[in-house]
Design a protein around this motif. Sequence first.
Motif, short mmCIF file in Angstrom:
data_model
loop_
_atom_site.label_atom_id
_atom_site.label_comp_id
_atom_site.label_asym_id
_atom_site.label_seq_id
_atom_site.Cartn_x
_atom_site.Cartn_y
_atom_site.Cartn_z
N ARG A 149 -11.22 -29.69 -44.71
CA ARG A 149 -11.37 -29.20 -46.09
C ARG A 149 -10.03 -29.27 -46.82
O ARG A 149 -8.98 -29.17 -46.21
CB ARG A 149 -11.82 -27.73 -46.12
N VAL A 150 -10.11 -29.41 -48.13
CA VAL A 150 -8.95 -29.24 -49.01
C VAL A 150 -9.32 -28.18 -50.02
O VAL A 150 -10.28 -28.34 -50.78
CB VAL A 150 -8.55 -30.55 -49.70
N LEU A 151 -8.57 -27.07 -50.02
CA LEU A 151 -8.92 -25.89 -50.81
C LEU A 151 -7.75 -25.48 -51.69
O LEU A 151 -6.59 -25.66 -51.32
CB LEU A 151 -9.26 -24.73 -49.88
N PRO A 152 -8.05 -24.90 -52.86
CA PRO A 152 -6.97 -24.36 -53.69
C PRO A 152 -6.37 -23.13 -53.03
O PRO A 152 -7.07 -22.36 -52.36
CB PRO A 152 -7.67 -24.01 -55.00
N ALA A 153 -5.07 -22.94 -53.22
CA ALA A 153 -4.40 -21.81 -52.58
C ALA A 153 -4.93 -20.47 -53.07
O ALA A 153 -5.13 -19.55 -52.27
CB ALA A 153 -2.90 -21.91 -52.83
N THR A 162 -10.98 -18.51 -34.49
CA THR A 162 -10.81 -19.61 -33.55
C THR A 162 -11.39 -20.94 -34.00
O THR A 162 -11.00 -21.99 -33.46
CB THR A 162 -11.44 -19.26 -32.18
N ASP A 163 -12.35 -20.97 -34.92
CA ASP A 163 -12.93 -22.24 -35.36
C ASP A 163 -11.86 -23.17 -35.89
O ASP A 163 -10.92 -22.74 -36.55
CB ASP A 163 -13.95 -22.00 -36.48
N LEU A 164 -12.03 -24.47 -35.64
CA LEU A 164 -11.08 -25.44 -36.17
C LEU A 164 -11.18 -25.54 -37.69
O LEU A 164 -10.19 -25.87 -38.37
CB LEU A 164 -11.30 -26.80 -35.52
N ASP A 165 -12.35 -25.27 -38.23
CA ASP A 165 -12.54 -25.18 -39.68
C ASP A 165 -12.29 -23.72 -40.05
O ASP A 165 -13.21 -22.92 -40.21
CB ASP A 165 -13.97 -25.61 -40.04
N ALA A 166 -11.02 -23.36 -40.19
CA ALA A 166 -10.63 -21.96 -40.19
C ALA A 166 -10.58 -21.30 -41.56
O ALA A 166 -10.59 -20.07 -41.65
CB ALA A 166 -9.27 -21.81 -39.53
N PHE A 167 -10.50 -22.09 -42.64
CA PHE A 167 -10.26 -21.52 -43.96
C PHE A 167 -11.40 -21.80 -44.92
O PHE A 167 -12.12 -22.78 -44.79
CB PHE A 167 -8.94 -22.06 -44.53
N ALA A 168 -11.54 -20.91 -45.89
CA ALA A 168 -12.57 -21.06 -46.91
C ALA A 168 -12.10 -20.41 -48.20
O ALA A 168 -11.15 -19.62 -48.20
CB ALA A 168 -13.88 -20.42 -46.45
N ALA A 169 -12.76 -20.75 -49.27
CA ALA A 169 -12.54 -20.10 -50.56
C ALA A 169 -13.89 -19.55 -51.00
O ALA A 169 -14.63 -20.22 -51.72
CB ALA A 169 -11.98 -21.09 -51.58
N PRO A 170 -14.25 -18.34 -50.55
CA PRO A 170 -15.62 -17.85 -50.72
C PRO A 170 -16.07 -17.69 -52.16
O PRO A 170 -17.26 -17.72 -52.44
CB PRO A 170 -15.60 -16.50 -49.99
N ASP A 171 -15.13 -17.51 -53.08
CA ASP A 171 -15.50 -17.33 -54.48
C ASP A 171 -15.14 -18.52 -55.34
O ASP A 171 -15.18 -18.45 -56.57
CB ASP A 171 -14.82 -16.08 -55.04
N GLY A 172 -14.76 -19.63 -54.73
CA GLY A 172 -14.37 -20.79 -55.52
C GLY A 172 -12.98 -20.62 -56.11
O GLY A 172 -12.30 -19.62 -55.88
N THR A 246 -11.72 -5.25 -52.44
CA THR A 246 -12.86 -4.89 -51.60
C THR A 246 -12.77 -5.54 -50.24
O THR A 246 -12.24 -6.65 -50.10
CB THR A 246 -14.20 -5.30 -52.27
N ARG A 247 -13.29 -4.82 -49.24
CA ARG A 247 -13.29 -5.39 -47.88
C ARG A 247 -14.44 -6.35 -47.67
O ARG A 247 -14.53 -7.00 -46.62
CB ARG A 247 -13.36 -4.25 -46.85
N VAL A 248 -15.33 -6.51 -48.65
CA VAL A 248 -16.44 -7.46 -48.57
C VAL A 248 -15.87 -8.87 -48.72
O VAL A 248 -15.04 -9.12 -49.60
CB VAL A 248 -17.48 -7.17 -49.67
N PRO A 249 -16.27 -9.82 -47.86
CA PRO A 249 -15.65 -11.15 -47.87
C PRO A 249 -15.74 -11.90 -49.19
O PRO A 249 -14.84 -12.68 -49.52
CB PRO A 249 -16.39 -11.90 -46.76
N ALA A 250 -16.82 -11.73 -49.95
CA ALA A 250 -16.97 -12.49 -51.20
C ALA A 250 -17.44 -11.55 -52.30
O ALA A 250 -18.10 -10.54 -52.05
CB ALA A 250 -17.97 -13.63 -51.02
N GLY A 251 -17.08 -11.92 -53.52
CA GLY A 251 -17.51 -11.14 -54.67
C GLY A 251 -16.37 -10.34 -55.28
O GLY A 251 -15.40 -10.00 -54.62
#
Length: 304
Positions: A149-153, A162-172, A246-251
């Motif tokens: 993936r390529v994600l904005p900072a 542990t997943d090799l796909d370790a990062f996400a941008a849950p809210d865009g 918030t401790r909720v992952p997205a939103g």
Amino acid sequence: MTTPLIVVVTTGGTIASTVDADGVSSPTLGGGALVGAAAEEAGVRVRVVEALRVDSSTLTLDDAWTVVTRVHEALADPGVAGVVVLHGTDSLAETAYLLDLHHADARAVVLTGSQRTSDHDEPDAPANVRSALRTAVTGSGVLVAFGGRVLPAAGVVKRHTTDLDAFAAPDGPLPRAVLPAADGPWPRVDVVTAHPGMDGVLLDACVAAGAGGVVLEGLGSGNATPAVVAAVARARAAGVAVVLTTRVPAGPVATTYGDGGGGADLAAAGAVPAGRLKAGQARVLLAALLRAGADVGPGFATRG
């Protein structure tokens, strides 16, 4: 055609680590060993700058600012096409955001690392480094290239241990704000996570420890308890900035609940909503604003 020159700033982390006889990994490799054949495969030339060699869980804001400084020094050379930062994954999101907050250059700064040590039988570092080097030539802004993936900072989070796909941008993508560089010591900024029935002891302890700011990681859309609301009011009266996330992952945070301990009550007590920024990056933004003597008011949310 001239082969693009990429400066690679190394900081340690798992990507620079090897495993000892007891099965414990630590950063042992210098900068030159981390690029390997990736530069030739990516079609670039590299200049390696070793900024740090540490586990990223130990990084202070001063350490992260050292990385920002090395990146700015690299980009002062007009012959540099872009910068890659090799970083441990534990605090990669925080350093990426600090870079983003102080990046006004059209060229790309790309952070990557690895989930597996360099001496693993199937290391993930080579593919991540290749991707980061290529992205540094073609991209713009501060980015994270990891696990395909390529994600904005801004807004990036480590989503898996542990997943090799370790990062996400849950809210865009989030709004960007470029801050002026500031000198002087970094303020203490703590993170407190709310739990059901929580009292105000932890918030009071942060104030007593000399915190200039506190990020409160609320329940749900940004809620806590009446005791926490009272502690927020005490913190604000003592001149301590309080940012609500918030401790909720997205939103986003929504200061709409009442009943004495909801988000509306926390906002009335002086807590400033963080919008969609999660705690780690909210802490970085709060610390940077306080260090620069800038406003930590309602506009905070427009940055996240």
